[in-house]
Design an enzyme around this catalytic site. Structure first.
Site, PDB file in Angstrom:
ATOM      1  N   SER A 266       0.842  -1.197   0.000  1.00  0.00           N
ATOM      2  CA  SER A 266       0.000   0.000   0.000  1.00  0.00           C
ATOM      3  C   SER A 266       0.874   1.243   0.000  1.00  0.00           C
ATOM      4  CB  SER A 266      -0.885   0.003   1.246  1.00  0.00           C
ATOM      5  OG  SER A 266      -0.079   0.279   2.382  1.00  0.00           O
ATOM      6  N   LYS A 267       0.219   2.363  -0.205  1.00  0.00           N
ATOM      7  CA  LYS A 267       0.918   3.645  -0.183  1.00  0.00           C
ATOM      8  C   LYS A 267       1.580   3.854   1.179  1.00  0.00           C
ATOM      9  CE  LYS A 267      -0.294   8.559  -0.405  1.00  0.00           C
ATOM     10  NZ  LYS A 267       0.809   8.863   0.461  1.00  0.00           N
TER      11      LYS A 267
END
Ligand code: GLU
Length: 510
Positions: A266-267
């Site tokens: 994920s970011k």
């Protein structure tokens, strides 16, 4: 369906910037299309207007361009099967919702949000973990299957809000073959009556996706694993429409995992571990937050693609470096694995390093130029090229050449403290002075002559390497380590080297 033309689509929803996982989906679609001489389409799936983010579509187009994926047909380039934005195709979908209503594969539902909540609460209280609108519960709800025909007519005529739901058959096995996963089989009792269409005329993802794949004559649907649970519904919709013989083949790609393998990348992982998850910089239009991208960090698109291609696929050989053309030749969906692929940032840097080394000095000089200009540093093109040739083995990014070799462009203004402390002895100034006299007398100031001069000086003086080299290096470069001093000195030239030694001898005080 032998000899069907390969037509694949990348179908992002413009809900934000393209994540690495999205770019990989685009890349696999692109490679597959090109390998088979087919078409790569870009379709924007923006039926959910509540999740629309301005700038996201342009971002996708720009990112694909940077990666070197040419769109044959679709948003931003046009084509014969447009429009390619689902919001612009809105009037086309009603007809298909009506087809399903007429054939009895879909029905109108009039339940209010409160009634839906009430149903869920009631079933939860009765012990059902995840209550759904399905073949069992639909009979207790307000829809065209439970209300009288007159009542339905009346509501429709009065413009009551409705949605169209698929009528999921009871207890049927839906089977289809996924190119990556093999046979997938799901019992319809595990599927719910998904919403297909709303009274505002907007289709949902499921209806629009299937209708568009059909109308755009898509031969293969290559997409992320998160869509696998939706595939049985899509397979059923092809059947309900009578399009089973032109149903695309499915390939659901494995997840991209965090470096430690614990869950989807994920970011947040990128922010925490210091790597980008987006191909290019992204500015969130609402918060103004900036996220960095591979392009702006100085990665080569080729290295980025090469790294991405290996996240889920392998060629079955030990070859690791593939340019786009080679990826196209070698790629196959059969060699894409089912298991999640761990992202490895070090490996990403390794790829970039390898790509950097493939460039010659002239190319690198051109790439380095803007970085030099930004710092008001000047040099002849040929000189910069020679510096790049000498330094490229030590660099991951072209800007590293400046970072590590600044002394090629300006004389040092400070001297590495650790080296001075450990290696700059009382006798060092005298030694360096003597060495500089010999260097001054050299008829040719090339690396080989400098090396030979240095060596004979050590022998004549019975000095060890460590008694001379660090002092020489720190005087000329200001640093304690780096490329071969013979090469560095030769490139800088005799005059500059002697001048720097003189300055150092006057400056370095212990
Ligand atoms: N719009 C979907 C997405 O955002 C597309 C899924 C598909 O390719 O069918 O990923």
């Amino acid at each position: 369906m032998e000899n069907r033309r390969v037509r694949v689509r990348f179908a992002p929803s413009p809900t934000g910037p393209l994540h690495m996982g999205g770019v990989r989906t685009a890349l696999y679609n692109y490679l597959f299309a090109k390998k088979h001489g087919g078409d790569f389409l870009l379709r924007i799936e923006d039926t959910d207007q509540t999740r629309f983010v301005p700038g996201a579509e342009d971002y996708v187009v720009d990112a694909l361009k940077w990666c070197g994926m040419t769109i044959d047909e679709g948003a931003s380039v046009g084509g014969d099967n447009g429009p390619y934005r689902q919001s612009e195709r809105k009037p086309m979908y009603r007809k298909y919702a009506e087809m399903l209503l007429e054939s009895g594969h879909a029905y109108y539902a009039f339940d209010t949000p409160e009634e839906l909540t009430e149903m869920r609460e009631r079933l939860k209280a009765a012990g059902m973990a995840a209550p759904q609108y399905n073949a069992v519960t639909r009979s207790g709800m307000k829809n065209s299957l439970t209300l009288s025909a007159e009542e339905v007519e009346k509501r429709l005529a009065a413009d009551d809000k409705y949605i169209v739901r698929v009528k999921m058959p009871r207890n049927e096995e839906v089977k289809f073959q996924d190119i990556i996963r093999g046979w997938v089989s799901v019992n319809t009792n595990n599927l719910d009556d998904k919403v297909l269409f709303k009274s505002d005329g907007m289709p949902t993802y499921h209806l629009a996706n299937v209708v568009d794949d059909y109308l755009m004559n898509i031969s293969h649907v290559i997409r992320g694993e998160e869509w696998l649970p939706s595939a049985p519904l899509h397979v059923l919709l092809y059947r309900f429409f009578g399009w089973a013989d032109v149903m695309p083949q499915f390939a659901h790609l494995p997840l991209i995992l965090r470096p430690d393998g614990n869950g989807k990348l994920s970011k947040r992982d990128g922010d925490r571990l210091g790597f980008p998850v987006f191909p290019t910089n992204w500015k969130n239009p609402e918060t103004g937050e900036q996220s960095s991208g591979y392009r702006e960090r100085g990665y080569y698109p080729g290295a980025f693609n090469n790294m991405l291609a290996f996240l889920g696929w392998n060629p079955g050989t030990t070859q690791e470096l593939f340019n786009m053309e080679e990826l196209i030749q070698t790629f196959s969906l059969e060699r894409v694995g089912k298991a999640g692929a761990k992202f490895d940032f070090d490996k990403t840097n390794w790829f970039n390093q390898q790509y950097l080394r493939m460039h010659n000095g002239d190319d690198l000089a051109a790439q380095l130029k803007p970085y030099l200009e930004a710092e008001n540093l000047e040099a002849e093109q040929e000189y910069i090229a020679q510096v790049c040739d000498l330094m490229k083995e030590r660099a991951t990014f072209v800007q590293d050449i400046l970072k590590e070799g600044r002394y090629f462009f300006e004389a040092p203004t400070s001297y590495d403290e650790k080296t001075i402390k450990k290696k700059w002895k009382e006798q060092t100034p005298a030694i360096i002075t003597e060495l500089s006299v010999l260097l001054k007398e050299l008829p040719s100031f090339d690396a080989e002559s400098i090396g030979a001069c240095f060596k004979s000086f050590l022998e004549a003086k019975e000095l060890g390497f460590g008694a001379v080299m660090p002092g020489f290096r720190v005087s000329v470069t200001g640093l304690g380590a780096g490329a071969s001093m013979n090469d560095i000195a030769a490139l800088l030239g005799k005059e500059e080297v002697l001048r720097r030694i003189e300055v150092a001898l006057n400056t370095i005080k212990k």
